[in-house]
Design a protein around this motif. Sequence first.
Motif, PDB file in Angstrom:
ATOM      1  N   ALA A  31      16.614  -4.471 -62.373  1.00 36.81           N
ATOM      2  CA  ALA A  31      17.077  -5.691 -63.034  1.00 36.81           C
ATOM      3  C   ALA A  31      15.976  -6.264 -63.927  1.00 36.81           C
ATOM      4  CB  ALA A  31      17.512  -6.717 -61.990  1.00 36.81           C
ATOM      5  N   ILE A  32      14.726  -6.242 -63.464  1.00 37.58           N
ATOM      6  CA  ILE A  32      13.592  -6.737 -64.250  1.00 37.58           C
ATOM      7  C   ILE A  32      13.411  -5.889 -65.508  1.00 37.58           C
ATOM      8  CG2 ILE A  32      11.073  -6.975 -64.262  1.00 37.58           C
ATOM      9  CD1 ILE A  32      11.335  -7.705 -61.235  1.00 37.58           C
ATOM     10  N   ASP A  33      13.500  -4.569 -65.376  1.00 34.45           N
ATOM     11  CA  ASP A  33      13.364  -3.682 -66.536  1.00 34.45           C
ATOM     12  C   ASP A  33      14.448  -3.977 -67.579  1.00 34.45           C
ATOM     13  OD1 ASP A  33      11.160  -2.436 -65.448  1.00 34.45           O
ATOM     14  OD2 ASP A  33      12.291  -0.723 -64.648  1.00 34.45           O
ATOM     15  N   CYS A  34      15.674  -4.194 -67.104  1.00 36.65           N
ATOM     16  CA  CYS A  34      16.765  -4.533 -68.027  1.00 36.65           C
ATOM     17  C   CYS A  34      16.484  -5.858 -68.729  1.00 36.65           C
ATOM     18  CB  CYS A  34      18.087  -4.627 -67.271  1.00 36.65           C
ATOM     19  SG  CYS A  34      18.752  -3.046 -66.723  1.00 36.65           S
ATOM     20  N   ALA A  35      15.984  -6.831 -67.969  1.00 35.47           N
ATOM     21  CA  ALA A  35      15.708  -8.152 -68.534  1.00 35.47           C
ATOM     22  C   ALA A  35      14.595  -8.096 -69.575  1.00 35.47           C
ATOM     23  CB  ALA A  35      15.359  -9.128 -67.418  1.00 35.47           C
ATOM     24  N   LYS A  36      13.627  -7.220 -69.383  1.00 36.91           N
ATOM     25  CA  LYS A  36      12.553  -7.080 -70.367  1.00 36.91           C
ATOM     26  C   LYS A  36      13.112  -6.616 -71.711  1.00 36.91           C
ATOM     27  CE  LYS A  36       8.792  -6.002 -67.129  1.00 36.91           C
ATOM     28  NZ  LYS A  36       7.898  -4.926 -66.588  1.00 36.91           N
ATOM     29  N   LYS A  37      14.130  -5.776 -71.673  1.00 38.12           N
ATOM     30  CA  LYS A  37      14.700  -5.225 -72.902  1.00 38.12           C
ATOM     31  C   LYS A  37      15.783  -6.119 -73.493  1.00 38.12           C
ATOM     32  CE  LYS A  37      14.053  -0.432 -71.361  1.00 38.12           C
ATOM     33  NZ  LYS A  37      14.754   0.835 -70.988  1.00 38.12           N
ATOM     34  N   TYR A  38      16.611  -6.698 -72.617  1.00 38.26           N
ATOM     35  CA  TYR A  38      17.812  -7.365 -73.108  1.00 38.26           C
ATOM     36  C   TYR A  38      17.905  -8.851 -72.755  1.00 38.26           C
ATOM     37  CZ  TYR A  38      19.196  -2.477 -73.562  1.00 38.26           C
ATOM     38  OH  TYR A  38      19.237  -1.146 -73.888  1.00 38.26           O
ATOM     39  N   TYR A  57      12.287 -10.425 -52.907  1.00 37.64           N
ATOM     40  CA  TYR A  57      12.833  -9.795 -54.098  1.00 37.64           C
ATOM     41  C   TYR A  57      12.904 -10.767 -55.279  1.00 37.64           C
ATOM     42  CZ  TYR A  57      13.946  -6.794 -50.229  1.00 37.64           C
ATOM     43  OH  TYR A  57      13.835  -6.038 -49.092  1.00 37.64           O
ATOM     44  N   SER A  58      13.279 -12.016 -55.025  1.00 34.90           N
ATOM     45  CA  SER A  58      13.259 -12.992 -56.112  1.00 34.90           C
ATOM     46  C   SER A  58      11.836 -13.221 -56.593  1.00 34.90           C
ATOM     47  CB  SER A  58      13.905 -14.313 -55.672  1.00 34.90           C
ATOM     48  OG  SER A  58      13.286 -14.828 -54.516  1.00 34.90           O
ATOM     49  N   ALA A  59      10.850 -13.143 -55.674  1.00 33.91           N
ATOM     50  CA  ALA A  59       9.448 -13.313 -56.048  1.00 33.91           C
ATOM     51  C   ALA A  59       8.964 -12.185 -56.958  1.00 33.91           C
ATOM     52  CB  ALA A  59       8.578 -13.390 -54.804  1.00 33.91           C
ATOM     53  N   LEU A  60       9.532 -10.987 -56.825  1.00 37.69           N
ATOM     54  CA  LEU A  60       9.163  -9.890 -57.723  1.00 37.69           C
ATOM     55  C   LEU A  60       9.454 -10.262 -59.177  1.00 37.69           C
ATOM     56  CD1 LEU A  60      10.537  -6.755 -55.789  1.00 37.69           C
ATOM     57  CD2 LEU A  60       8.148  -7.477 -55.998  1.00 37.69           C
ATOM     58  N   ALA A  61      10.568 -10.939 -59.396  1.00 33.62           N
ATOM     59  CA  ALA A  61      10.910 -11.371 -60.754  1.00 33.62           C
ATOM     60  C   ALA A  61       9.937 -12.437 -61.242  1.00 33.62           C
ATOM     61  CB  ALA A  61      12.344 -11.892 -60.793  1.00 33.62           C
ATOM     62  N   ALA A  62       9.605 -13.390 -60.376  1.00 33.23           N
ATOM     63  CA  ALA A  62       8.659 -14.439 -60.759  1.00 33.23           C
ATOM     64  C   ALA A  62       7.298 -13.848 -61.120  1.00 33.23           C
ATOM     65  CB  ALA A  62       8.517 -15.461 -59.636  1.00 33.23           C
ATOM     66  N   MET A  66       9.560 -13.895 -64.799  1.00 41.00           N
ATOM     67  CA  MET A  66      10.996 -14.115 -64.961  1.00 41.00           C
ATOM     68  C   MET A  66      11.548 -15.029 -63.866  1.00 41.00           C
ATOM     69  SD  MET A  66      12.354 -10.354 -66.065  1.00 41.00           S
ATOM     70  CE  MET A  66      11.470  -9.426 -67.321  1.00 41.00           C
ATOM     71  N   ILE A  67      12.769 -15.446 -64.046  1.00 40.68           N
ATOM     72  CA  ILE A  67      13.503 -16.159 -63.016  1.00 40.68           C
ATOM     73  C   ILE A  67      14.232 -15.123 -62.172  1.00 40.68           C
ATOM     74  CG2 ILE A  67      15.386 -17.784 -62.539  1.00 40.68           C
ATOM     75  CD1 ILE A  67      14.711 -19.085 -65.275  1.00 40.68           C
ATOM     76  N   PHE A 214      23.023  -8.547 -54.193  1.00 40.75           N
ATOM     77  CA  PHE A 214      22.968  -8.662 -55.651  1.00 40.75           C
ATOM     78  C   PHE A 214      21.601  -9.176 -56.060  1.00 40.75           C
ATOM     79  CE2 PHE A 214      24.492 -12.711 -54.067  1.00 40.75           C
ATOM     80  CZ  PHE A 214      23.768 -13.644 -54.795  1.00 40.75           C
ATOM     81  N   PHE A 215      21.155  -8.772 -57.259  1.00 41.49           N
ATOM     82  CA  PHE A 215      19.828  -9.112 -57.768  1.00 41.49           C
ATOM     83  C   PHE A 215      19.940  -9.461 -59.247  1.00 41.49           C
ATOM     84  CE2 PHE A 215      19.664  -6.005 -54.431  1.00 41.49           C
ATOM     85  CZ  PHE A 215      18.733  -6.533 -53.541  1.00 41.49           C
ATOM     86  N   LEU A 216      19.365 -10.582 -59.630  1.00 40.46           N
ATOM     87  CA  LEU A 216      19.440 -11.050 -61.017  1.00 40.46           C
ATOM     88  C   LEU A 216      18.046 -11.414 -61.508  1.00 40.46           C
ATOM     89  CD1 LEU A 216      21.110 -12.081 -63.498  1.00 40.46           C
ATOM     90  CD2 LEU A 216      21.226 -14.286 -62.332  1.00 40.46           C
ATOM     91  N   ALA A 217      17.681 -10.932 -62.690  1.00 40.19           N
ATOM     92  CA  ALA A 217      16.422 -11.294 -63.333  1.00 40.19           C
ATOM     93  C   ALA A 217      16.727 -11.848 -64.722  1.00 40.19           C
ATOM     94  CB  ALA A 217      15.494 -10.083 -63.438  1.00 40.19           C
ATOM     95  N   ILE A 218      16.097 -12.963 -65.078  1.00 39.68           N
ATOM     96  CA  ILE A 218      16.305 -13.617 -66.371  1.00 39.68           C
ATOM     97  C   ILE A 218      14.954 -13.698 -67.080  1.00 39.68           C
ATOM     98  CG2 ILE A 218      17.068 -15.709 -67.561  1.00 39.68           C
ATOM     99  CD1 ILE A 218      18.769 -16.321 -65.048  1.00 39.68           C
ATOM    100  N   ASN A 219      14.893 -13.174 -68.288  1.00 38.73           N
ATOM    101  CA  ASN A 219      13.661 -13.152 -69.062  1.00 38.73           C
ATOM    102  C   ASN A 219      13.439 -14.512 -69.713  1.00 38.73           C
ATOM    103  OD1 ASN A 219      11.510 -12.664 -70.768  1.00 38.73           O
ATOM    104  ND2 ASN A 219      12.243 -10.634 -71.360  1.00 38.73           N
ATOM    105  N   ILE A 220      12.431 -15.227 -69.267  1.00 37.19           N
ATOM    106  CA  ILE A 220      12.139 -16.578 -69.758  1.00 37.19           C
ATOM    107  C   ILE A 220      11.782 -16.567 -71.232  1.00 37.19           C
ATOM    108  CG2 ILE A 220      10.496 -18.495 -69.523  1.00 37.19           C
ATOM    109  CD1 ILE A 220      10.365 -17.611 -66.472  1.00 37.19           C
TER     110      ILE A 220
END
Length: 299
Positions: A31-38, A57-62, A66-67, A214-220
Motif C-alpha cells: 500500500a505504501i509503494d502504491c501511495a508513493k506512485k499514485y 502496521y499503521s506506524a509503518l506508513a507514518a 504517510m498517513i 485492510f491497509f490504507l496508506a495516504i501520501n501526504i
Amino acid sequence: MEFVRKGPTTAVVDGHAGMAMVIAKKSMEYAIDCAKKYGLGMVAVRNSSHFGMAGYYSALAAEAGMIGFCGTNARPAIAPTFSTQNKLGTNPMAFAMPSDEAFPFSFDCATSVAQRGKIELYGRLGKDVPPGWVIDIEGKTRTDTQGILADLLKSRAALAPLGGIGEEGSGYKGYGFATVVELLSCALQQGYFLSQLTGFAPDGSKQEPRIGHFFLAINIECFTELDLFKKRVGEVLRELRAARKAPGHDRIYTAGEKEYYTMLEREKTGIAINAALRKMMLKVREDYKLSQWEFPFSE
C-alpha cells in the motif's frame, strides 16, 4: 500470500491462513509503494489469521511519511447493541500520522470496551473485571473473569461495544465502528464474516478462522509539504497537552505518547513478566519440547 486482484492503487490478497504478521506487513508495504506512485494505496486481505498489534502496521506508513489506517475483523466477541449474542469481533482499527516530535500520532484501539487479552490479564492477576465490560445471556453485566473467559467461547457471554451496554453510554457508536471494520475486512475481498469466524464449521468440526484485514496508506506530499504537515500535527498535539488539567491530574497525553515513553523505559529495564505468565511460558516450552529456548527464570 497470493494476489487475487491488482489495480494501480489497490490489491486483494489471499492469505491462505498463513502467518498473518508477515502477510500484514507485506500488505501495508505494498500500500505504501502504491501511495508513493499514485498518492494512495489500499490492500484488502482474506483467509488470514490473527495479525497481532494493528498499530504496528499503521506506524509503518507514518515512518514512510504517510498517513496509515488499518483494521481487522476477528472471532465473534462483541454483542450488537440490544443483543446478548457475540457476533462482531473486537475489530481493532489503527491510525498513525507523522509529527515533528520524537514519536508519531498513533491511535490503536479495539471497538469493544475491553478486549479479550485484557480480560486474560485480569485472570492472570486473579482479579475480577470491572462492571460494564461483559454481559451475560440475560443482558446483565458480569465480573467473574475465569467464568467469562470460558463463556465467551460458548457464546454465553459477550463483550460490550465501546460506550458500554445499551444506548445510554452511546454503545451504539462502538457497535457502529465495529461494523465498519467488519465490512471493510470482508466485503472488499469477499471474505468470511461474523459467525463464519468462530473457527468451527456448521457440523462442529474445527476450521481455520479465515480472518480479513485492510491497509490504507495516504501520501501526504500529494496534499502539502511533509514538513509542514508534521509541524501542524505537532502543534495540534502540543496544544491538546497544554489544555487545563482536571483536578488531581498533572499531565495530559496524546495517542502514542505513553507507548513511546514506555518503549524507552523498557529498552533500559526490560519487560516485566508476572508469575502467572512465566508459568504459562514454561508450560508451552515443555509441551512442545522447545528445550533449545532458554528463559532468565525457572519458575
